[in-house]
Motif scaffolding. Structure first.
Motif, PDB file in Angstrom:
ATOM      1  N   ARG A 184       0.840  -1.202   0.000  1.00 21.80           N
ATOM      2  CA  ARG A 184       0.000   0.000   0.000  1.00 21.80           C
ATOM      3  C   ARG A 184       0.876   1.254   0.000  1.00 21.80           C
ATOM      4  O   ARG A 184       0.589   2.217  -0.721  1.00 21.80           O
ATOM      5  CB  ARG A 184      -0.919  -0.026   1.226  1.00 21.80           C
ATOM      6  CG  ARG A 184      -1.803   1.204   1.347  1.00 21.80           C
ATOM      7  CD  ARG A 184      -3.066   0.995   2.164  1.00 21.80           C
ATOM      8  NE  ARG A 184      -2.880   0.317   3.431  1.00 21.80           N
ATOM      9  CZ  ARG A 184      -3.895   0.002   4.243  1.00 21.80           C
ATOM     10  NH1 ARG A 184      -5.133   0.312   3.912  1.00 21.80           N
ATOM     11  NH2 ARG A 184      -3.665  -0.626   5.379  1.00 21.80           N
ATOM     12  N   ALA A 185       1.942   1.245   0.787  1.00 20.26           N
ATOM     13  CA  ALA A 185       2.830   2.407   0.867  1.00 20.26           C
ATOM     14  C   ALA A 185       3.588   2.643  -0.434  1.00 20.26           C
ATOM     15  O   ALA A 185       3.935   3.784  -0.768  1.00 20.26           O
ATOM     16  CB  ALA A 185       3.812   2.228   2.028  1.00 20.26           C
ATOM     17  N   LEU A 186       3.850   1.583  -1.190  1.00 22.48           N
ATOM     18  CA  LEU A 186       4.595   1.722  -2.444  1.00 22.48           C
ATOM     19  C   LEU A 186       3.844   2.558  -3.477  1.00 22.48           C
ATOM     20  O   LEU A 186       4.461   3.123  -4.384  1.00 22.48           O
ATOM     21  CB  LEU A 186       4.915   0.341  -3.026  1.00 22.48           C
ATOM     22  CG  LEU A 186       6.091  -0.404  -2.389  1.00 22.48           C
ATOM     23  CD1 LEU A 186       6.177  -1.827  -2.924  1.00 22.48           C
ATOM     24  CD2 LEU A 186       7.397   0.339  -2.626  1.00 22.48           C
ATOM     25  N   HIS A 187       2.524   2.655  -3.365  1.00 24.97           N
ATOM     26  CA  HIS A 187       1.758   3.469  -4.321  1.00 24.97           C
ATOM     27  C   HIS A 187       2.182   4.937  -4.278  1.00 24.97           C
ATOM     28  O   HIS A 187       2.120   5.634  -5.291  1.00 24.97           O
ATOM     29  CB  HIS A 187       0.260   3.354  -4.032  1.00 24.97           C
ATOM     30  CG  HIS A 187      -0.327   2.037  -4.412  1.00 24.97           C
ATOM     31  ND1 HIS A 187      -0.632   1.696  -5.712  1.00 24.97           N
ATOM     32  CD2 HIS A 187      -0.659   0.952  -3.661  1.00 24.97           C
ATOM     33  CE1 HIS A 187      -1.136   0.474  -5.749  1.00 24.97           C
ATOM     34  NE2 HIS A 187      -1.153   0.000  -4.525  1.00 24.97           N
ATOM     35  N   ALA A 188       2.584   5.413  -3.094  1.00 28.00           N
ATOM     36  CA  ALA A 188       3.023   6.799  -2.972  1.00 28.00           C
ATOM     37  C   ALA A 188       4.470   6.978  -3.405  1.00 28.00           C
ATOM     38  O   ALA A 188       4.909   8.099  -3.663  1.00 28.00           O
ATOM     39  CB  ALA A 188       2.850   7.279  -1.528  1.00 28.00           C
ATOM     40  N   PHE A 189       5.201   5.886  -3.500  1.00 27.88           N
ATOM     41  CA  PHE A 189       6.616   5.929  -3.880  1.00 27.88           C
ATOM     42  C   PHE A 189       6.783   5.792  -5.381  1.00 27.88           C
ATOM     43  O   PHE A 189       7.513   6.568  -6.016  1.00 27.88           O
ATOM     44  CB  PHE A 189       7.352   4.810  -3.147  1.00 27.88           C
ATOM     45  CG  PHE A 189       8.841   4.831  -3.319  1.00 27.88           C
ATOM     46  CD1 PHE A 189       9.573   5.946  -2.946  1.00 27.88           C
ATOM     47  CD2 PHE A 189       9.508   3.740  -3.837  1.00 27.88           C
ATOM     48  CE1 PHE A 189      10.952   5.965  -3.094  1.00 27.88           C
ATOM     49  CE2 PHE A 189      10.882   3.743  -3.990  1.00 27.88           C
ATOM     50  CZ  PHE A 189      11.607   4.864  -3.619  1.00 27.88           C
TER      51      PHE A 189
END
Length: 357
Positions: A29-34
């Motif tokens: 989920r956090a990778l979407h912002a990266f």
């Protein structure tokens, strides 16, 4: 979340010591912002370089798991990727960016029969490599009509390899009750306990609740015994029988799944259709990590909050952070002042209330 904030968050997440399966839903989920993407997935490799498990944000990939294992895995996937999964785990070199695979990728069977039906057009993959072996692959996907992944995005993702490898190795013993992750979905069940309608997230969560690993012989299924027990409990209660509350809990490496059943008919007929709401709960440290992103606390103060959530005393926090008990107490006091609380109990309640809202 900005890219700099996202990479800091991902690094901290991978350093919690919780283990790969526990952190993977939040990591993807956090990778979407990266690196922006439609949906992400992770494939685990065992000690023999064989694929052993998967976590996907796309439920369609679970329904096609058996097709992949029987038709493409370590064989026909070479046509598209110029390598196989096991070879990538042995060498540390996967297919990387699909834009460099050429026309053969779009003409391949795996693209046309597996990826395209799942809404995948562009992919970027990094092999998570540590101590001379692959631990698995992170795969980011984009849908038709979206732009391809750039070389810069691929290199940015590759920079996370050491941290993700570290995160996969964690084995911390977790304490406390799981907390809601914010993921939920709904299934509609008919009077024969068959699923007749579902939202994509409801299907995915039910598959995850029963999913323990890859198998060449058995496809993931929505035919859940827990779901049938749940419906039987509700129908029994509607008939006036003494039955358990129509709620089921299932725990596995992905978290705790809570299923609740409600009659769809306004009159509460026992033989009518049933709505089943399913939620995924996660370990409290993951919830606190996500909550604290929006708070004015430093990375060190976030670590102290997490240790407090584990039940650590000030002395134990000092030992863990290699500082004195007095310094650890000072860290805690500054957190209390900053967040306007006066005790550890108030701190935890405030953090969880912020998450709930």
């Amino acid at each position: 979340m900005k890219q700099a904030t996202a990479v800091s968050y991902i690094r901290q997440l991978c350093c919690l010591g919780l283990g790969g399966q526990i952190i993977m839903p939040e990591l993807l989920r956090a990778l979407h912002a990266f690196v922006p993407s439609s949906f992400n997935m992770f494939l685990w490799a065992d000690e023999n370089y064989q694929v052993s498990n998967m976590y996907s944000e796309n439920s369609e990939l679970y329904s096609r798991q058996l097709l992949y294992l029987r038709e493409f895995y370590n064989s026909k996937e070479v046509q598209a990727y110029k390598t196989t999964f096991s070879e990538a785990m042995r060498t540390g070199r996967g297919w990387r960016n699909s834009e460099r695979l050429g026309r053969e990728f779009l003409a391949s069977d795996i693209f046309n029969n597996l990826l395209q039906p799942c809404g995948i057009r562009h992919t970027v993959e990094v092999t998570i490599w540590e101590s001379g072996r692959g631990l698995g692959s992170v795969v980011l996907n984009r849908a038709p009509g979206e732009k391809p992944f750039s070389d810069e995005e691929e290199m940015r993702l590759r920079g996370l390899i050491p941290y993700i490898a570290h995160g996969l190795r964690g084995t911390r013993d977790l304490r406390g009750e799981p907390t809601p992750s914010g993921e939920s979905g709904t299934l509609i069940v008919d009077n024969h306990d068959k699923i007749v309608q579902s939202c994509p997230e409801g299907r995915r969560l039910l598959l995850l609740a029963a999913h323990t690993g890859f198998s060449r012989y058995k496809a993931p299924t929505l035919d859940s015994s827990a779901l049938k027990r749940l419906c039987a409990n509700l129908r029994g209660n509607l008939r006036g029988q003494s039955q358990p509350v129509p709620m089921q809990r299932q725990r596995n490496a992905w978290g705790e799944f809570v299923l609740r059943a409600y009659p769809l008919s306004t009159g509460g007929e026992p033989d009518g259709s049933i709505a089943v709401v399913i939620e995924r709960h996660e370990p409290m440290p993951i919830t606190l990590m996500r909550t604290m992103r929006a708070l004015p606390v430093t990375a060190r103060q976030r670590e102290v909050c997490l240790l407090l959530s584990y039940g650590y005393t000030h002395s134990m926090i000092g030992q863990r952070m290699h500082v004195s008990k007095h310094t650890a107490t000072d860290y805690v006091r500054k957190i209390y002042d900053k967040l306007d609380v006066r005790s550890q109990d108030q701190l935890m309640k405030k953090l969880m209330n912020i998450h709930a809202h």
